[in-house]
Design a protein around this motif. Structure first.
Motif, PDB file in Angstrom:
ATOM      1  N   ALA A   1       1.333  -1.314   0.183  1.00 35.67           N
ATOM      2  CA  ALA A   1      -0.608   0.035   0.025  1.00 35.67           C
ATOM      3  C   ALA A   1       0.948   1.688  -0.143  1.00 35.67           C
ATOM      4  O   ALA A   1       0.430   2.831  -0.508  1.00 35.67           O
ATOM      5  CB  ALA A   1      -1.333   0.121   1.471  1.00 35.67           C
ATOM      6  N   PHE A   2       2.121   1.223  -0.183  1.00 29.60           N
ATOM      7  CA  PHE A   2       2.875   2.296   0.469  1.00 29.60           C
ATOM      8  C   PHE A   2       3.505   2.574  -1.139  1.00 29.60           C
ATOM      9  O   PHE A   2       4.356   3.654  -0.931  1.00 29.60           O
ATOM     10  CB  PHE A   2       3.568   2.327   1.971  1.00 29.60           C
ATOM     11  CG  PHE A   2       3.367   1.803   3.226  1.00 29.60           C
ATOM     12  CD1 PHE A   2       1.987   2.308   3.195  1.00 29.60           C
ATOM     13  CD2 PHE A   2       4.451   1.679   4.196  1.00 29.60           C
ATOM     14  CE1 PHE A   2       1.266   1.975   4.596  1.00 29.60           C
ATOM     15  CE2 PHE A   2       4.022   1.623   5.132  1.00 29.60           C
ATOM     16  CZ  PHE A   2       2.641   1.578   5.301  1.00 29.60           C
TER      17      PHE A   2
ATOM     18  N   PHE B   1       6.763   5.111  -5.548  1.00 25.53           N
ATOM     19  CA  PHE B   1       6.661   5.706  -7.154  1.00 25.53           C
ATOM     20  C   PHE B   1       6.385   7.781  -6.919  1.00 25.53           C
ATOM     21  O   PHE B   1       7.616   7.871  -7.388  1.00 25.53           O
ATOM     22  CB  PHE B   1       5.887   4.517  -7.298  1.00 25.53           C
ATOM     23  CG  PHE B   1       5.702   5.703  -9.100  1.00 25.53           C
ATOM     24  CD1 PHE B   1       6.010   4.633  -9.452  1.00 25.53           C
ATOM     25  CD2 PHE B   1       4.385   6.260  -9.584  1.00 25.53           C
ATOM     26  CE1 PHE B   1       6.604   5.233 -11.091  1.00 25.53           C
ATOM     27  CE2 PHE B   1       4.741   6.631 -10.580  1.00 25.53           C
ATOM     28  CZ  PHE B   1       6.193   6.505 -11.525  1.00 25.53           C
ATOM     29  N   GLU B   2       6.121   8.052  -6.715  1.00 24.88           N
ATOM     30  CA  GLU B   2       5.475   9.815  -6.820  1.00 24.88           C
ATOM     31  C   GLU B   2       6.905   9.753  -6.434  1.00 24.88           C
ATOM     32  O   GLU B   2       6.653  11.181  -7.027  1.00 24.88           O
ATOM     33  CB  GLU B   2       3.869   9.599  -6.342  1.00 24.88           C
ATOM     34  CG  GLU B   2       2.556   9.378  -6.947  1.00 24.88           C
ATOM     35  CD  GLU B   2       2.564   9.183  -8.411  1.00 24.88           C
ATOM     36  OE1 GLU B   2       2.943  10.840  -8.624  1.00 24.88           O
ATOM     37  OE2 GLU B   2       1.757   8.653  -8.794  1.00 24.88           O
TER      38      GLU B   2
ATOM     39  N   PRO C   1       2.593   3.273  -4.626  1.00 22.64           N
ATOM     40  CA  PRO C   1       1.619   4.519  -5.040  1.00 22.64           C
ATOM     41  C   PRO C   1       2.616   5.951  -4.694  1.00 22.64           C
ATOM     42  O   PRO C   1       3.343   6.343  -4.969  1.00 22.64           O
ATOM     43  CB  PRO C   1       0.988   4.476  -5.133  1.00 22.64           C
ATOM     44  CG  PRO C   1       0.164   3.308  -4.388  1.00 22.64           C
ATOM     45  CD  PRO C   1       0.896   2.560  -3.710  1.00 22.64           C
ATOM     46  N   VAL C   2       3.099   5.928  -3.433  1.00 16.67           N
ATOM     47  CA  VAL C   2       3.330   7.804  -2.628  1.00 16.67           C
ATOM     48  C   VAL C   2       4.745   7.280  -2.901  1.00 16.67           C
ATOM     49  O   VAL C   2       5.527   8.128  -2.747  1.00 16.67           O
ATOM     50  CB  VAL C   2       2.922   7.167  -1.405  1.00 16.67           C
ATOM     51  CG1 VAL C   2       3.670   8.493  -0.425  1.00 16.67           C
ATOM     52  CG2 VAL C   2       1.710   7.963  -0.967  1.00 16.67           C
TER      53      VAL C   2
END
Lengths: 458, 180
Positions: free
Chosen positions: B97-98, B103-104, B100-101
């Motif tokens: 769950a961590f 990656f961004e 995406p952040v």
């Protein structure tokens, strides 16, 4: 006058009309900003967008005063127009970075005359998009709670939530799009600084150009930075709408909980982005007589991309239907049946008409060669993509698992005012951009002239 | 009357090939402190001028690593150390769950490093430069190609540089003063 390089036909349909030189390209594009008088049409358009912007300010002020109760949102349809508009705008904002970065990496030279303009459109569309979730927060003045920072409450954002991923995705996208756009602007700002004759434009463009002097060594690093930014923006542009689709697909609501969402959202975003680029480029090239730079080849290429991404979107719709049947889930099947025959059926069939059926005309060469037809189709896609988001948000929410909570959604005057106002904000920024910054990249246009490439000596 | 110090001597050309040839000629004569100014990037020109190593990719990689490690560490600290919260029985370090952040933030920091690194390596912003004293230099952002051999070059001799540049059939050769 010393003889200058003049381009020959590079073969195939031209990217730029013949007989342009480095100086005439420069003067032509810079004159729109520096010397051409402000036209009556620009003033009228600007005034209209200011009017809509004022509508937005009014609607937002009343919203801050009274809260989201002034909108048509209710339980179970808690998302309503705010999220429909958010997804619509952010989708539109995908073409700019796609054109700039992916087409740059693929060495598609035709991107050159539309990329600057599409990047600006991206920035403004993302700004409009960001407005909606913030206003939808309920207490927008606490928006900074979404950002992780050490605070006296000892709290953190919930990093397992797609809504928090969204904050990072959209924030990163806005920042990186701005950086990419501004880095691309620097050499052109220097051109404007050197071409300006009045004191204030010289000073303002001079500050913005940061003393760029076109040094070969600077260009070398500049090109490297630009290419790296393109490489970084390419996965970013795919990730943003993927994360937006997670907002839906991570939820267990029927019609949302599907693995097809990320690819189908990304394709839809590119589809709507190109439609908006075409919608804007067609009138602008006519008004500013830029047919030499934005040629039929550009419009036809955009039409082909629209056709391709439109087919992916159509596949997405069909796969949604297929999975609703194939999964055997009662709720999924009912959601699809409700979309097609329920109270919002007219919007669903309108979506199929404007987003899938009408764009099929792009298969025909004669349609792709007709500017009015392309304009009409791009408008149709813009409407269709908005309807798509309405259908996804509203029809899934308004009838989910238990008939006892089923309810209808209808937007109020404030929903419409905020939506129209966001269009006003978009055009307000766009009109300012067209008037004060070069809407076509001058330094990149010089590079597509045939004389610009030094043949390496053996 | 005092003559102001010389920054360098510039020659103006019409075509990108000519400025590349000029850079090569100046380099074979042994000049090292020089630069060329063009309205768009000219292939191979920086290398002719002695540009050797491009630090930018390394800077961007460093930015990416900082963003990636920092982004994940931020979420790990918030969710495991500072404020563990049981969400549906998932482990505190629910790393998928961590992603995406993480990656961004990788992209964000790398992109900022790319833009700011480019500006820093180029020593920009630099609002004033001796070259801007020459009115013809405004054409470097329009349609002309300039080469400048700088006075700080140990082999710099105004007459020899003049001879060299004049011999390359430029549109003009101008002396650039250090400052006004």
């Amino acid at each position: 006058m010393v003889e200058e390089v003049s381009p020959s036909d590079p073969g195939g349909a031209p990217l730029i009309a013949a007989n342009y030189t480095y100086s005439s390209i420069t003067d032509r594009i810079a004159s729109i900003v520096l010397t051409r008088p402000t036209t009556l049409g620009w003033l009228a358009g600007f005034a209209l967008s200011c009017l809509l912007l004022i509508t937005l300010l009014g609607a937002v002020s009343y919203l801050l005063l009274r809260g989201v109760g002034i909108w048509g949102v209710n339980i179970p349809i808690a998302w309503g127009f705010a999220i429909v508009n958010f997804v619509w705008w952010i989708g539109i904002g995908h073409a700019g970075t796609l054109i700039s970065s992916i087409l740059l990496l693929l060495r598609q030279q035709w991107r050159t005359s539309i990329n600057r303009f599409a990047e600006a459109m991206t920035l403004f569309a993302v700004a409009c998009a960001g407005l909606f979730p913030l206003l939808h927060l309920g207490r927008p003045w606490f928006f900074y709670w979404l950002v992780p920072y050490p605070n006296t409450m000892g709290l953190w954002p919930q990093f397992r939530s797609p809504l928090v991923w969204d904050v990072f995705a959209v924030g990163t996208y806005l920042t990186v799009s701005f950086v990419f756009w501004f880095v691309g602007l620097i050499p052109d700002l220097a051109t404007l600084r050197d071409r300006a004759t009045h004191r204030w434009p010289k000073i303002v463009y001079g500050i913005l150009a940061m003393g760029w002097r076109g040094s070969a060594i600077h260009w070398r690093r500049y090109e490297s930075a630009y290419l790296l930014l393109a490489g970084l923006a390419t996965p970013l542009v795919v990730s943003v709408h993927t994360v937006v689709s997670f907002d839906f697909s991570v939820g267990i609501v029927p019609g949302w909980h599907s693995t097809i969402f990320p690819p189908y959202f990304v394709a839809g975003a590119i589809y709507s982005g190109f439609a908006m680029v075409a919608t804007l480029a067609i009138p602008i090239r006519a008004v500013y007589h830029l047919q030499d730079f934005i040629t039929m080849r550009h419009l036809q290429n955009m039409a082909k991309i629209m056709l391709a991404t439109g087919m992916i979107v159509a596949y997405g719709y069909m796969m949604e239907l297929f999975m609703a049947w194939f999964s055997g889930s009662l709720y999924e099947a009912y959601t699809m049946k409700n979309r097609m025959t329920g109270p919002y059926a007219i919007l669903y069939w309108g979506l199929i008409l404007t987003n899938i059926l009408i764009p099929q005309a792009l298969w025909f060469r004669r349609v792709r060669a007709s500017v009015p037809a392309l304009f009409a189709i791009s408008l149709s896609v813009n409407i269709g993509m908005w309807l798509e988001r309405f259908i996804i948000v509203v029809t899934s929410l308004h009838r989910d698992f238990m008939p006892s909570v089923w309810r209808m959604y209808s937007p109020t005057i404030w929903d419409w005012a905020t939506f129209a106002g966001s269009i006003g904000l978009f055009f307000f920024l766009l009109f300012l951009f067209i008037r004060f910054l070069p809407m076509i990249s001058i330094s990149e246009m010089r590079q597509i002239l045939p004389g610009s490439h030094v043949r390496s000596e053996s | 009357m005092r003559t102001p110090a010389l920054y360098g001597i510039v020659a103006e050309f019409n075509h990108p090939e000519e400025v590349v040839a000029a850079a090569r000629a100046a380099r074979t004569r042994g000049y090292r402190f020089m630069d060329a100014y063009t309205p768009f990037p000219v292939e191979g020109l920086a290398e002719e001028l002695g540009f050797r190593f491009n630090w930018l990719p390394a800077i961007v990689l460093a930015g990416g690593v900082v963003g990636c490690v920092g982004g994940f560490a931020l979420q790990y600290y918030a969710s495991v150390i500072s404020y563990p919260l049981n969400i549906g029985g998932r482990p505190n370090n629910s790393w998928p769950a961590f992603i995406p952040v993480t990656f961004e933030l990788t992209i964000l920091v790398a992109a900022l490093f790319a833009a700011l690194g480019m500006l820093a390596l180029n020593r920009l912003p630099m609002p004033h430069h001796p070259l801007f004293n020459e009115p013809r230099f405004a054409l470097a952002s329009r349609n002309r190609f300039f080469i400048c051999i700088e006075a700080r070059d140990p082999r710099f001799d105004p007459d020899a540089v003049h001879d060299l540049l004049e011999g390359l059939s430029p549109i003009g050769v101008y002396e650039i003063e250090q400052s006004r």
